[in-house]
Scaffold this motif. Sequence first.
Motif, mmCIF file in Angstrom:
data_model
loop_
_atom_site.group_PDB
_atom_site.id
_atom_site.type_symbol
_atom_site.label_atom_id
_atom_site.label_comp_id
_atom_site.label_asym_id
_atom_site.label_seq_id
_atom_site.Cartn_x
_atom_site.Cartn_y
_atom_site.Cartn_z
ATOM 1 N N GLU A 106 0.863 14.784 12.866
ATOM 2 C CA GLU A 106 1.803 14.164 11.936
ATOM 3 C C GLU A 106 2.864 13.365 12.684
ATOM 4 O O GLU A 106 3.224 12.250 12.283
ATOM 5 C CB GLU A 106 2.456 15.236 11.059
ATOM 6 C CG GLU A 106 1.536 15.812 9.996
ATOM 7 C CD GLU A 106 2.177 16.958 9.234
ATOM 8 O OE1 GLU A 106 3.374 17.244 9.497
ATOM 9 O OE2 GLU A 106 1.493 17.578 8.406
ATOM 10 N N ALA A 107 3.371 13.937 13.769
ATOM 11 C CA ALA A 107 4.373 13.227 14.567
ATOM 12 C C ALA A 107 3.778 11.957 15.181
ATOM 13 O O ALA A 107 4.425 10.902 15.217
ATOM 14 C CB ALA A 107 4.915 14.148 15.657
ATOM 15 N N GLU B 166 1.245 10.206 14.024
ATOM 16 C CA GLU B 166 1.011 9.238 12.950
ATOM 17 C C GLU B 166 2.302 8.525 12.553
ATOM 18 O O GLU B 166 2.306 7.314 12.309
ATOM 19 C CB GLU B 166 0.411 9.942 11.729
ATOM 20 C CG GLU B 166 -1.083 10.109 11.789
ATOM 21 C CD GLU B 166 -1.815 8.779 11.677
ATOM 22 O OE1 GLU B 166 -2.098 8.333 10.548
ATOM 23 O OE2 GLU B 166 -2.089 8.173 12.724
ATOM 24 N N ARG B 167 3.405 9.253 12.502
ATOM 25 C CA ARG B 167 4.694 8.638 12.159
ATOM 26 C C ARG B 167 5.060 7.569 13.181
ATOM 27 O O ARG B 167 5.497 6.471 12.822
ATOM 28 C CB ARG B 167 5.793 9.704 12.070
ATOM 29 C CG ARG B 167 5.744 10.556 10.806
ATOM 30 C CD ARG B 167 7.044 11.314 10.603
ATOM 31 N NE ARG B 167 7.304 12.264 11.676
ATOM 32 C CZ ARG B 167 6.877 13.528 11.682
ATOM 33 N NH1 ARG B 167 6.168 13.983 10.659
ATOM 34 N NH2 ARG B 167 7.162 14.329 12.686
ATOM 35 N N ARG B 168 4.884 7.892 14.456
ATOM 36 C CA ARG B 168 5.196 6.911 15.502
ATOM 37 C C ARG B 168 4.253 5.721 15.428
ATOM 38 O O ARG B 168 4.668 4.573 15.619
ATOM 39 C CB ARG B 168 5.070 7.552 16.892
ATOM 40 C CG ARG B 168 6.270 8.340 17.348
ATOM 41 C CD ARG B 168 6.387 8.314 18.860
ATOM 42 N NE ARG B 168 6.875 7.030 19.358
ATOM 43 C CZ ARG B 168 6.909 6.699 20.641
ATOM 44 N NH1 ARG B 168 6.470 7.547 21.559
ATOM 45 N NH2 ARG B 168 7.368 5.524 21.037
ATOM 46 N N TYR C 127 2.666 4.498 12.810
ATOM 47 C CA TYR C 127 3.084 3.647 11.692
ATOM 48 C C TYR C 127 4.321 2.840 12.066
ATOM 49 O O TYR C 127 4.388 1.629 11.825
ATOM 50 C CB TYR C 127 3.396 4.513 10.464
ATOM 51 C CG TYR C 127 2.230 4.701 9.523
ATOM 52 C CD1 TYR C 127 1.869 3.704 8.615
ATOM 53 C CD2 TYR C 127 1.508 5.887 9.523
ATOM 54 C CE1 TYR C 127 0.808 3.885 7.747
ATOM 55 C CE2 TYR C 127 0.437 6.072 8.659
ATOM 56 C CZ TYR C 127 0.087 5.072 7.765
ATOM 57 O OH TYR C 127 -0.964 5.250 6.910
ATOM 58 N N ALA C 128 5.320 3.507 12.633
ATOM 59 C CA ALA C 128 6.593 2.835 12.936
ATOM 60 C C ALA C 128 6.383 1.681 13.910
ATOM 61 O O ALA C 128 6.890 0.560 13.687
ATOM 62 C CB ALA C 128 7.584 3.843 13.512
#
Length: 570
Positions: free
Chosen positions: A486-487, A489-491, A493-494
């Motif tokens: 999850e971490a 994926e967040r990076r 995307y960002a």
Amino acid sequence: MKHWRTYLKYTITLALTCVVVGGALGAVNYVTDPIISARKLAAADSSRLLLFPDADKFEPMEVIEGSGMDNAYTALKGGETIGHVGQATVSGSQGMIDVISGIDSGGKVVGVIVGSSTFSETNGIGSKTKEPDFTDQFIGLELPAKPGQNVDTITGATISSTAVINATNLIGTYLQDPSAAPSGAVTVSAAPPRAAQVVKTGTAVKVTTAAEWAQQYPDIYASYLANSENDSVHDYVADYPMLSKVYEGMAFNKYYSSARGHVYTIEDVTETGRPHALANCFSCKTPDFTAKVNELGDAAYRISFEDMQAQVNEPISCYNCHANTPGELVVTHTYLSDAMGRDLMKVDAENLSCGQCHVEYYFNPATKATSLPYTSLETMAPDAILSYYNDTSVEGQPFADYTNPRTGVRQIKVQHPEFETFMGPGSQHAGDYTCADCHMGQAVNAQGETYVSHTWTSPLDNQALIDSTCSACHADLRKETEELQEAMERRTYAVGYELERLTDTLAEAVESGAYTEAQLDEIRELARSAQFYWDFVFVENSEGAHNSKLNNECLDKAEDYFNQAMVLLH
């Protein structure tokens, strides 16, 4: 003067204290050393008796310096030799491993005892080398012991178990013929990789299909067919909206769906919505094309897609990993063996098997052949791969898979670098596990026979593997992995949205005419690097699970290049 006398007083006091303490320690050692030595001797005698319970005497043998042996004994009964026993200490995964092994008069192993009070292999993983399930495999064995052939290594403990195998071979060789001992210092390799064969090329081969092996290997065939259950497809362009601009200039920005299970490779490549001119698009999709390349060489890559499609019989199957020799792991995609060079033998065959397809590749502009952008293990790292592309000139320009029409950036479309990521710097498990250890679990059929499942799955879907192996280090593997992914994926995307912003901003700069071509080229080079490092993470299928350290370093570099480009644009 007062200070001088005080310092002298303290110095004399300290010296006397050291003498007293040193004497006391010497006295303790004088008393305890014989006790410790006696206990070690008794433990060694006890181990030798476990191997030769009928022996009434163990006579020391001469140990040749540099042989790698700690000690060696002749086991006697009534004055007659009934065998020999020896000990060697080798390097394991976490420390040194003591191995004691006995050889009977006929040259067969009578038993192996692993470990001592200093044994430090990982509990629940490497520690399994001490258990009968592993050590009993050696009983009655005629040496040499061979990992994966006459002795099974322990899943997740390849280094530890192979170290014991090597030590047993060393001991057995010495006990049967001390004169064969090597001269000089001996280093027993803890984990020589299981070597893979490389396919023979230049001749036509009829591919034996998976269905033709079904009768001989029914359980494996059934597990292979179970891959059809993995039939879900994700539309990446819908899931990651930034792709419409980051991949602008190639068909991936309009149609980019996730791959399904290995049994769908033909359907997936023919129904992508993207045009295919040449047969090279069948690389890693069917053994029929792999065999064609092995027959014709680079000429096969220039066959038209439609002509090759008419010759295709099945998706990825047995031939891709085994050629036509089940049980043997064979590198059938020679672009991998060409790229690895001498380092090929440094990599476990299981990793090479998967690495044939789960790699970053490109089509050579001249030959159209599938090629890998490195020449050794050392040059598999992202930095070196980017340098390889930058140094590969095509009509005077650095290699590019496509050019963004609005920005003029010559971009690299990274493929699926699971092999490079797992084997790369920062990987926590590359030295202890193979792809097969985690993605091809052991299974038991109705008759109680064990076989290797050919249903390729996530280790998170294999509770038996989690319980037997992963749980030794991970209290809750599923939770840890989900949080890590999850971490990541967040990076991802960002940074992806930052690249979208960079694309639009650079396109506006080009359109404005306010920048010289030299200024734009400097920004384009930064944008090219930023997109490469981001893509290296985005298209790698583990979402950080294989090597989160390397993934985060790539995203750091992508952001750094993005920031540099934005500074020049503003």
